[in-house]
Design a protein around this motif. Sequence first.
Motif, PDB file in Angstrom:
ATOM      1  N   PHE A 117     -19.348   3.419  28.979  1.00 44.58           N
ATOM      2  CA  PHE A 117     -20.634   3.555  28.292  1.00 44.58           C
ATOM      3  C   PHE A 117     -20.670   2.571  27.139  1.00 44.58           C
ATOM      4  CE2 PHE A 117     -18.036   6.328  25.654  1.00 44.58           C
ATOM      5  CZ  PHE A 117     -18.534   6.150  24.367  1.00 44.58           C
ATOM      6  N   CYS A 118     -21.879   2.257  26.710  1.00 42.82           N
ATOM      7  CA  CYS A 118     -22.029   1.371  25.552  1.00 42.82           C
ATOM      8  C   CYS A 118     -23.110   1.936  24.646  1.00 42.82           C
ATOM      9  CB  CYS A 118     -22.360  -0.057  25.978  1.00 42.82           C
ATOM     10  SG  CYS A 118     -23.977  -0.269  26.758  1.00 42.82           S
ATOM     11  N   TYR A 119     -23.091   1.491  23.411  1.00 41.01           N
ATOM     12  CA  TYR A 119     -24.079   1.951  22.447  1.00 41.01           C
ATOM     13  C   TYR A 119     -24.296   0.875  21.396  1.00 41.01           C
ATOM     14  CZ  TYR A 119     -20.096   3.110  19.363  1.00 41.01           C
ATOM     15  OH  TYR A 119     -18.964   3.073  18.578  1.00 41.01           O
ATOM     16  N   GLY A 120     -25.286   1.093  20.552  1.00 40.62           N
ATOM     17  CA  GLY A 120     -25.586   0.169  19.465  1.00 40.62           C
ATOM     18  C   GLY A 120     -26.030   0.953  18.256  1.00 40.62           C
ATOM     19  N   HIS A 121     -26.688   0.286  17.341  1.00 43.39           N
ATOM     20  CA  HIS A 121     -27.096   0.933  16.090  1.00 43.39           C
ATOM     21  C   HIS A 121     -28.435   1.659  16.278  1.00 43.39           C
ATOM     22  CE1 HIS A 121     -28.895   1.057  11.983  1.00 43.39           C
ATOM     23  NE2 HIS A 121     -27.678   1.458  11.705  1.00 43.39           N
ATOM     24  N   PRO A 122     -28.541   2.922  15.831  1.00 41.74           N
ATOM     25  CA  PRO A 122     -29.829   3.627  15.868  1.00 41.74           C
ATOM     26  C   PRO A 122     -30.554   3.514  14.533  1.00 41.74           C
ATOM     27  CG  PRO A 122     -28.089   5.195  15.426  1.00 41.74           C
ATOM     28  CD  PRO A 122     -27.427   3.833  15.487  1.00 41.74           C
ATOM     29  N   LEU A 123     -31.859   3.461  14.591  1.00 41.86           N
ATOM     30  CA  LEU A 123     -32.690   3.476  13.388  1.00 41.86           C
ATOM     31  C   LEU A 123     -33.298   4.864  13.224  1.00 41.86           C
ATOM     32  CD1 LEU A 123     -34.604   0.090  13.755  1.00 41.86           C
ATOM     33  CD2 LEU A 123     -32.915   0.633  11.998  1.00 41.86           C
ATOM     34  N   ARG A 124     -33.181   5.424  12.039  1.00 45.85           N
ATOM     35  CA  ARG A 124     -33.791   6.719  11.757  1.00 45.85           C
ATOM     36  C   ARG A 124     -35.219   6.517  11.266  1.00 45.85           C
ATOM     37  NH1 ARG A 124     -30.121  11.104  11.061  1.00 45.85           N
ATOM     38  NH2 ARG A 124     -27.998  10.484  11.608  1.00 45.85           N
ATOM     39  N   PHE A 125     -36.085   7.425  11.661  1.00 48.44           N
ATOM     40  CA  PHE A 125     -37.475   7.340  11.219  1.00 48.44           C
ATOM     41  C   PHE A 125     -38.064   8.729  11.136  1.00 48.44           C
ATOM     42  CE2 PHE A 125     -37.971   7.850  15.693  1.00 48.44           C
ATOM     43  CZ  PHE A 125     -39.264   8.304  15.938  1.00 48.44           C
ATOM     44  N   THR A 126     -39.180   8.857  10.449  1.00 48.48           N
ATOM     45  CA  THR A 126     -39.878  10.127  10.319  1.00 48.48           C
ATOM     46  C   THR A 126     -41.258  10.012  10.954  1.00 48.48           C
ATOM     47  OG1 THR A 126     -40.834   9.563   8.168  1.00 48.48           O
ATOM     48  CG2 THR A 126     -38.673  10.642   8.167  1.00 48.48           C
ATOM     49  N   THR A 127     -41.812  11.151  11.300  1.00 48.74           N
ATOM     50  CA  THR A 127     -43.125  11.165  11.926  1.00 48.74           C
ATOM     51  C   THR A 127     -44.188  10.605  10.997  1.00 48.74           C
ATOM     52  OG1 THR A 127     -42.473  13.108  13.207  1.00 48.74           O
ATOM     53  CG2 THR A 127     -44.832  12.659  13.040  1.00 48.74           C
ATOM     54  N   VAL A 143     -15.925  -4.988  23.221  1.00 47.64           N
ATOM     55  CA  VAL A 143     -15.409  -4.059  24.217  1.00 47.64           C
ATOM     56  C   VAL A 143     -14.074  -3.545  23.703  1.00 47.64           C
ATOM     57  CG1 VAL A 143     -14.538  -3.794  26.562  1.00 47.64           C
ATOM     58  CG2 VAL A 143     -16.608  -5.140  26.154  1.00 47.64           C
ATOM     59  N   TRP A 144     -13.999  -2.240  23.489  1.00 42.99           N
ATOM     60  CA  TRP A 144     -12.808  -1.620  22.920  1.00 42.99           C
ATOM     61  C   TRP A 144     -12.070  -0.808  23.977  1.00 42.99           C
ATOM     62  CZ3 TRP A 144     -17.069   0.166  19.308  1.00 42.99           C
ATOM     63  CH2 TRP A 144     -17.301  -0.782  18.305  1.00 42.99           C
ATOM     64  N   PRO A 145     -10.756  -0.850  23.969  1.00 38.95           N
ATOM     65  CA  PRO A 145     -10.003   0.045  24.861  1.00 38.95           C
ATOM     66  C   PRO A 145     -10.376   1.494  24.588  1.00 38.95           C
ATOM     67  CG  PRO A 145      -8.558  -1.608  23.893  1.00 38.95           C
ATOM     68  CD  PRO A 145      -9.871  -1.720  23.180  1.00 38.95           C
ATOM     69  N   GLY A 146     -10.580   2.242  25.662  1.00 42.98           N
ATOM     70  CA  GLY A 146     -11.048   3.609  25.495  1.00 42.98           C
ATOM     71  C   GLY A 146     -10.141   4.455  24.632  1.00 42.98           C
ATOM     72  N   LYS A 147      -8.828   4.355  24.826  1.00 41.04           N
ATOM     73  CA  LYS A 147      -7.901   5.175  24.052  1.00 41.04           C
ATOM     74  C   LYS A 147      -7.906   4.775  22.578  1.00 41.04           C
ATOM     75  CE  LYS A 147      -4.737   6.594  27.726  1.00 41.04           C
ATOM     76  NZ  LYS A 147      -3.324   6.622  28.188  1.00 41.04           N
ATOM     77  N   TRP A 148      -8.119   3.500  22.302  1.00 43.41           N
ATOM     78  CA  TRP A 148      -8.214   3.052  20.897  1.00 43.41           C
ATOM     79  C   TRP A 148      -9.442   3.679  20.240  1.00 43.41           C
ATOM     80  CZ3 TRP A 148     -11.990   0.461  18.200  1.00 43.41           C
ATOM     81  CH2 TRP A 148     -11.642  -0.027  16.944  1.00 43.41           C
ATOM     82  N   TYR A 203     -19.874  -1.966  22.624  1.00 48.76           N
ATOM     83  CA  TYR A 203     -20.759  -1.864  21.459  1.00 48.76           C
ATOM     84  C   TYR A 203     -21.572  -3.141  21.341  1.00 48.76           C
ATOM     85  CZ  TYR A 203     -22.472  -1.092  16.736  1.00 48.76           C
ATOM     86  OH  TYR A 203     -23.284  -0.917  15.651  1.00 48.76           O
ATOM     87  N   LEU A 204     -22.891  -2.996  21.182  1.00 50.52           N
ATOM     88  CA  LEU A 204     -23.803  -4.131  21.015  1.00 50.52           C
ATOM     89  C   LEU A 204     -23.924  -4.448  19.536  1.00 50.52           C
ATOM     90  CD1 LEU A 204     -26.140  -2.646  23.645  1.00 50.52           C
ATOM     91  CD2 LEU A 204     -25.301  -4.984  23.832  1.00 50.52           C
ATOM     92  N   ARG A 205     -23.486  -5.621  19.146  1.00 52.23           N
ATOM     93  CA  ARG A 205     -23.382  -5.975  17.732  1.00 52.23           C
ATOM     94  C   ARG A 205     -24.692  -6.538  17.192  1.00 52.23           C
ATOM     95  NH1 ARG A 205     -18.635  -8.867  19.408  1.00 52.23           N
ATOM     96  NH2 ARG A 205     -19.693 -10.789  18.784  1.00 52.23           N
ATOM     97  N   GLY A 206     -24.973  -6.179  15.939  1.00 59.63           N
ATOM     98  CA  GLY A 206     -26.070  -6.781  15.201  1.00 59.63           C
ATOM     99  C   GLY A 206     -27.447  -6.511  15.742  1.00 59.63           C
ATOM    100  N   VAL A 207     -27.607  -5.444  16.508  1.00 58.70           N
ATOM    101  CA  VAL A 207     -28.892  -5.156  17.124  1.00 58.70           C
ATOM    102  C   VAL A 207     -29.158  -3.659  17.052  1.00 58.70           C
ATOM    103  CG1 VAL A 207     -27.925  -4.839  19.444  1.00 58.70           C
ATOM    104  CG2 VAL A 207     -30.281  -5.631  19.189  1.00 58.70           C
ATOM    105  N   ASP A 208     -30.429  -3.281  16.988  1.00 56.81           N
ATOM    106  CA  ASP A 208     -30.823  -1.873  16.980  1.00 56.81           C
ATOM    107  C   ASP A 208     -31.230  -1.470  18.389  1.00 56.81           C
ATOM    108  OD1 ASP A 208     -30.549  -1.621  14.122  1.00 56.81           O
ATOM    109  OD2 ASP A 208     -32.388  -2.790  13.952  1.00 56.81           O
ATOM    110  N   GLN A 209     -30.719  -0.335  18.844  1.00 55.81           N
ATOM    111  CA  GLN A 209     -30.929   0.069  20.227  1.00 55.81           C
ATOM    112  C   GLN A 209     -31.890   1.239  20.405  1.00 55.81           C
ATOM    113  OE1 GLN A 209     -29.992  -2.604  22.102  1.00 55.81           O
ATOM    114  NE2 GLN A 209     -29.050  -1.198  23.570  1.00 55.81           N
ATOM    115  N   ALA A 210     -32.082   2.055  19.382  1.00 57.44           N
ATOM    116  CA  ALA A 210     -32.933   3.231  19.555  1.00 57.44           C
ATOM    117  C   ALA A 210     -33.477   3.686  18.214  1.00 57.44           C
ATOM    118  CB  ALA A 210     -32.160   4.361  20.231  1.00 57.44           C
ATOM    119  N   TYR A 211     -34.559   4.471  18.297  1.00 53.41           N
ATOM    120  CA  TYR A 211     -35.144   5.134  17.134  1.00 53.41           C
ATOM    121  C   TYR A 211     -34.825   6.627  17.233  1.00 53.41           C
ATOM    122  CZ  TYR A 211     -38.009   0.929  16.355  1.00 53.41           C
ATOM    123  OH  TYR A 211     -38.431  -0.345  16.129  1.00 53.41           O
ATOM    124  N   TYR A 212     -34.217   7.146  16.195  1.00 53.78           N
ATOM    125  CA  TYR A 212     -33.853   8.559  16.147  1.00 53.78           C
ATOM    126  C   TYR A 212     -34.751   9.251  15.126  1.00 53.78           C
ATOM    127  CZ  TYR A 212     -31.027  12.761  15.362  1.00 53.78           C
ATOM    128  OH  TYR A 212     -30.601  14.060  15.225  1.00 53.78           O
TER     129      TYR A 212
END
Length: 350
Positions: A117-127, A143-148, A203-212
């Motif tokens: 799986f991969c992920y990136g930085h989430p941005l928080r926001f309000t309604t 890309v990081w070793p899973g156990k690390w 991990y996707l560096r320097g980019v925002d992937q989602a709004y939370y």
Amino acid sequence: MSSVSVVIPCYRYGHFLEQSVGSALNGQDGVDVRVLIVDDASPDDSAEAARRIAEADSRVEVLVHEQNRGHLRTYNEGLLDWADGDYTVLLSADDQLVPGALVRAAALLDAHPEVGFCYGHPLRFTTEAPLPPARTESRGWSVWPGKWWLERRFKAGHGCITSPEVVVRTDLQRKLGGYDPRLPHSGDIEMWMRFAAHADVGYLRGVDQAYYRVHSASMSKTDFSGQLDDLRQRKAAYTVALEKSEDTLNANERNKLADTVHRKLARQALWRAARAYDRGRTRQVPVEELVAFAQDCWPAYRALPEFRGLSLRRRLGPAAMPYLQPLVLSAYAHKGREWLWWRNWRRTGI
């Protein structure tokens, strides 16, 4: 072209669905996206809103529960029974994806089949506020070793992922299963660690992937007893993660990780107890229960620096601490420095 299955569970959030579904379908050119909205017997018009969206776009399907099944069963229904794309995303009905998020994640997973799986930085926001500007130009990936990565999570004692920013390899999801019903509030932490025990992490560096979305009610609510519940849920997540890693981690590795996280959780509990004195909230915060939790996690808790900080605050008393707190070093301070402050305070009385 890679395919992505997006599962959107919904309970009383029909008014957010157009934004959520739209973020998964629009601005994601380069991947084949399908969306499933699962309405968990919402008592409002959420199911009708979902059906209207599906009627307007053939890429959207809707499943409506006649009876409420709870969030974890709803998640797993979509993740394990419906998702058939190369990759899968669980997106809450009140959250959104950043344009290009699925394209960037698919590129990483395509290039690294060893990544689960991969992920990136989430941005928080309000309604109440407009969406914050998002970074969409990737600076590459790690890309990081899973156990690390797994060891890092045990050292931190908390999760580092909110959820909508994660894209999972579907075949690994089916192999390892979905959310554990024993963990209603920390199942995501356990699941990411379970994946990391079997595959590497991207991990996707320097980019925002989602709004939370952060709801106003949760921002203003003060639930001091929830501090203890949070720690208990996290402890349970780490315990279950170790249970499920017997085929990938040997007994020595599991014991080392257990000691690492138990000591960390004990320190966090004692720190929260100490902060209750600093903020004059010893009547609201379950201080003694936090100390008991620390003892259960780490029997040698009295040797921890946070316990020394808490002991100092107890001697000063809850009435004095809010006034003296700026002078008192953090509970994480070095033993010698805090002891020196305590000795000087007793001598001068200031």
